[in-house]
Design a protein around this motif. Structure first.
Motif, PDB file in Angstrom:
ATOM      1  N   PRO A  11     -57.306 -11.312 -23.771  1.00  0.00           N
ATOM      2  CA  PRO A  11     -56.147 -10.581 -24.279  1.00  0.00           C
ATOM      3  C   PRO A  11     -55.992 -10.643 -25.796  1.00  0.00           C
ATOM      4  CG  PRO A  11     -55.481 -12.398 -22.831  1.00  0.00           C
ATOM      5  CD  PRO A  11     -56.949 -12.242 -22.700  1.00  0.00           C
ATOM      6  N   ALA A  12     -56.235 -11.804 -26.374  1.00  0.00           N
ATOM      7  CA  ALA A  12     -56.033 -11.914 -27.822  1.00  0.00           C
ATOM      8  C   ALA A  12     -56.918 -10.911 -28.550  1.00  0.00           C
ATOM      9  CB  ALA A  12     -56.355 -13.339 -28.287  1.00  0.00           C
ATOM     10  N   GLN A  13     -58.167 -10.847 -28.110  1.00  0.00           N
ATOM     11  CA  GLN A  13     -59.112  -9.924 -28.736  1.00  0.00           C
ATOM     12  C   GLN A  13     -58.745  -8.476 -28.430  1.00  0.00           C
ATOM     13  OE1 GLN A  13     -63.167 -10.841 -27.683  1.00  0.00           O
ATOM     14  NE2 GLN A  13     -63.849  -8.811 -28.353  1.00  0.00           N
ATOM     15  N   PHE A  14     -58.367  -8.192 -27.160  1.00  0.00           N
ATOM     16  CA  PHE A  14     -58.065  -6.822 -26.766  1.00  0.00           C
ATOM     17  C   PHE A  14     -56.858  -6.286 -27.525  1.00  0.00           C
ATOM     18  CE2 PHE A  14     -55.776  -3.782 -24.044  1.00  0.00           C
ATOM     19  CZ  PHE A  14     -56.741  -2.780 -23.972  1.00  0.00           C
ATOM     20  N   PHE A  15     -55.810  -7.111 -27.619  1.00  0.00           N
ATOM     21  CA  PHE A  15     -54.599  -6.622 -28.297  1.00  0.00           C
ATOM     22  C   PHE A  15     -54.763  -6.679 -29.812  1.00  0.00           C
ATOM     23  CE2 PHE A  15     -52.764  -7.949 -24.189  1.00  0.00           C
ATOM     24  CZ  PHE A  15     -52.286  -6.703 -23.791  1.00  0.00           C
ATOM     25  N   GLY A  16     -55.503  -7.708 -30.280  1.00  0.00           N
ATOM     26  CA  GLY A  16     -55.636  -7.888 -31.723  1.00  0.00           C
ATOM     27  C   GLY A  16     -56.615  -6.905 -32.339  1.00  0.00           C
ATOM     28  N   GLY A  57     -62.003   3.401 -29.544  1.00  0.00           N
ATOM     29  CA  GLY A  57     -60.943   4.304 -29.983  1.00  0.00           C
ATOM     30  C   GLY A  57     -59.948   4.572 -28.872  1.00  0.00           C
ATOM     31  N   ARG A  58     -60.469   4.725 -27.648  1.00  0.00           N
ATOM     32  CA  ARG A  58     -59.585   5.031 -26.537  1.00  0.00           C
ATOM     33  C   ARG A  58     -58.589   3.904 -26.282  1.00  0.00           C
ATOM     34  NH1 ARG A  58     -63.086   7.582 -21.652  1.00  0.00           N
ATOM     35  NH2 ARG A  58     -64.819   6.346 -22.452  1.00  0.00           N
ATOM     36  N   ALA A  59     -59.057   2.661 -26.401  1.00  0.00           N
ATOM     37  CA  ALA A  59     -58.161   1.530 -26.199  1.00  0.00           C
ATOM     38  C   ALA A  59     -57.112   1.475 -27.301  1.00  0.00           C
ATOM     39  CB  ALA A  59     -58.952   0.221 -26.145  1.00  0.00           C
TER      40      ALA A  59
END
Lengths: 357, 247
Positions: free
Chosen positions: B225-230, B235-237
């Motif tokens: 999560p830290a990486q995904f949100f940070g 581009g789609r994400a």
């Protein structure tokens, strides 16, 4: 006063209709009350008094005179306690089935025991009861018998038919659809004719099934097709999420059907089920055309006795009254039940709708 | 070490008619792992988790759950389903049964647990989701949050090895979301393997080991999560995150 104004005289056309209706009631009701109650002859040793009063007062003495015949047909007179007891047993079955407290699997056993008791009492030949052939069964007794056995066997038949019609197995579905559509496409009268006239032609020589049984089977097959469609309506009303939730818990098809789907579907289907029961109860009178002695036939036959000929109005009013009492009871019961059950299912549906909005 | 993964999807494809709902899905979930699946609507999130307990059948690829491959074999499917709990967006409680009966139904009829034992377990679970006092009420008498907690308890009553959540808070009023998420967080702390489709990004941050972002039937990105949100890679994400976090 304000109720009167709001409901009966809210506009000129309404006022006119109200006045017209009142005038009609005033013309029709008092003479009817005179005829049916005040000038009626309630008991008489023979039909002379009735003949004298014909046109002025109803002859309920006719019903009083013939009531045994109307209730029990030509069942041996001294054995009338047996069909009388059967009627009580059947009424008890209805009463117990009507109470939700008894909606348990054990109710099936209760019905089997009740129906067996009725069979033994009517036929006899065991336990020191004299044998009475079913040619002599008749009257209200026979009407109740046809209706009770009809529904008792048609209902269990209807459930697999309804499930089968929604099955994913083509053969099962095809059979159920074919059966339901075939039976529904034919009037009950023709089924009864077929059962009484045609069926014996197809049976091998020497094999006979008696007339009453044939008629009863025809009625069961007929009712099952209609009830199956009613049950299917209930099944269709179950949201798919219910099936998925049951699937997700690992319930097999039969467990899912018996524990989750059917209990809900049958509750939803109660009003149309009762509607079908009522129609079926009245349809039993069609056995008249194949010469079985149900309530209506026995009344018709009573009228053929020369001494009492001509009192058809009284006879048929009485018959209507009997049918009405049974059908109205069923109807009221269904309404009451619907109200009670709405606490669970309907409310659930409403809450769901509110959430989705 | 294949046994380390309790769920394995290998090149799974699924079509609804001409529409391809899942494209070459590969996903491995380790025992005790918590996966949050997110993505725009129609991206195949629900379909993917419904393939795991075969509420939807996949058309190609392999699905292995706890070492058993899901095929058309009905027995195997029922066994897997009894070990995979599922919680639905619309709760799907059985409205003709009380909360307690909702919980005891499957243990009694699938696990053949004695009624008394099933009821004791059910009461204990209702306690755990903090509504023991509602045991004898019907679903229609409960609030949405309470219903969803009963639904979680119903799934737990089968003592599942995996819990699937399909947008468990999407049908709830805002003030009821927390009580349901609290129960789910607790469940995660106890070490349950969970696959959760949700838009609750706060939940994803606190609980998820990995976030799995889907779009148009594909897994576009999988990351802690830290990486995904940070720092989302695709581009789609980025677009998706800006849309749901932007207001």
């Amino acid at each position: 006063m304000s109720w009167l104004r709001a409901n009966l005289f809210s506009s000129w056309p309404n006022a006119i209709v109200t006045l017209l209706a009142l005038w009609l009631l005033w013309r029709v009701l008092p003479p009817f009350v005179d005829w049916a109650f005040l000038d009626a002859i309630w008991s008489a040793p023979d039909s002379k008094a009735c003949r004298a009063a014909k046109g002025e007062g109803a002859c309920w003495a006719f019903i009083a005179e013939k009531h045994r015949f109307i209730l029990f047909g030509t069942y041996p007179y001294e054995e009338h306690w047996r069909p009388a007891l059967c009627i009580l047993v059947m009424l008890a079955l209805y009463a117990v089935s009507a109470l939700r407290r008894f909606w348990r699997p054990r109710l099936v056993l209760f019905w089997l025991a009740g129906l067996a008791a009725v069979g033994v009492l009517m036929w006899g030949g065991v336990f020191g009861l004299g044998y009475v052939e079913n040619e002599r069964w008749g009257g209200l007794m026979l009407t109740l018998l046809l209706a009770t056995f009809g529904i008792a066997f048609a209902f269990p038949l209807a459930i697999p038919l309804a499930l089968g019609r929604r099955s994913q197995l083509p053969v099962v579905r095809g059979f159920c659809v074919g059966y339901i559509e075939l039976i529904r496409g034919v009037p009950l009268i023709s089924l009864l004719f077929m059962a009484s006239v045609m069926l014996p032609l197809f049976l091998p020589a020497g094999v006979t099934i008696d007339k009453l049984l044939r008629a009863q089977i025809a009625m069961i097959l007929f009712a099952a097709a209609y009830l199956a469609e009613v049950v299917r309506g209930g099944l269709q009303a179950i949201p798919h999420g219910q099936v998925e939730a049951a699937d997700a818990l690992g319930l097999s098809y039969w467990k899912k059907t018996a524990l989750v789907v059917l209990p809900q579907a049958l509750r939803i289907a109660i009003p149309p089920l009762v509607n079908t029961f009522i129609a079926f109860f009245k349809d039993t009178s069609l056995v008249l055309i194949i010469g079985l002695f149900d309530l209506l036939t026995s009344i018709k036959v009573s009228l053929q006795e020369p001494a009492w000929a001509g009192f058809g109005v009284e006879a048929y009013i009485f018959a209507s009254l009997v049918y009405f009492v049974f059908c109205f009871t069923m109807s009221r019961y269904s309404q009451g039940l619907e109200r009670d059950l709405s606490g669970q299912l309907r409310l659930g549906a409403k809450a769901g709708a509110l959430r989705d909005a | 070490m294949p046994d380390q993964f309790i769920i394995e999807l290998q090149a799974v494809n699924k079509w609804f008619g001409a529409f391809q709902a899942l494209r070459n899905i590969d996903l491995k979930v380790a025992r005790g792992e918590k996966i949050v699946v997110c993505g725009p609507s129609g991206s195949g999130k629900s379909t993917m988790i419904r393939v795991i307990n075969r509420l939807e059948a996949h058309q190609s690829g392999r699905v292995l759950v706890d070492g058993t491959e899901l095929t058309g074999d009905l027995r195997a499917i029922e066994t897997i389903r009894s070990e995979v709990g599922m919680v639905f967006q619309q709760f799907n409680l059985f409205p003709h049964l009380t909360a307690l009966e909702n919980l005891t139904l499957a243990p009694i009829w699938v696990r053949r647990m004695p009624r008394r034992e099933a009821e004791a377990l059910a009461l204990q679970l209702l306690e755990r989701v903090r509504i023991p006092e509602q045991a004898h009420k019907y679903p229609a008498q409960l609030s949405g949050g309470q219903q969803q907690r009963v639904a979680i308890a119903r799934a737990l009553a089968m003592r599942p090895k995996i819990m699937l959540f399909d947008e468990p808070t999407s049908a709830l009023d805002p003030e009821m979301i927390k009580e349901v998420l609290d129960v789910m967080v607790e469940l995660a702390r106890e070490g349950m393997t969970m696959v959760v489709v949700t838009h609750e990004m706060g939940f994803a941050r606190t609980v998820a080991d990995r976030v799995c972002f889907m779009d148009a039937g594909e897994i576009v990105e999988t990351a802690p999560p830290a990486q995904f949100f940070g720092a989302p890679r695709t581009g789609r994400a980025k677009l998706f995150l800006s849309q749901i976090l932007g207001h």
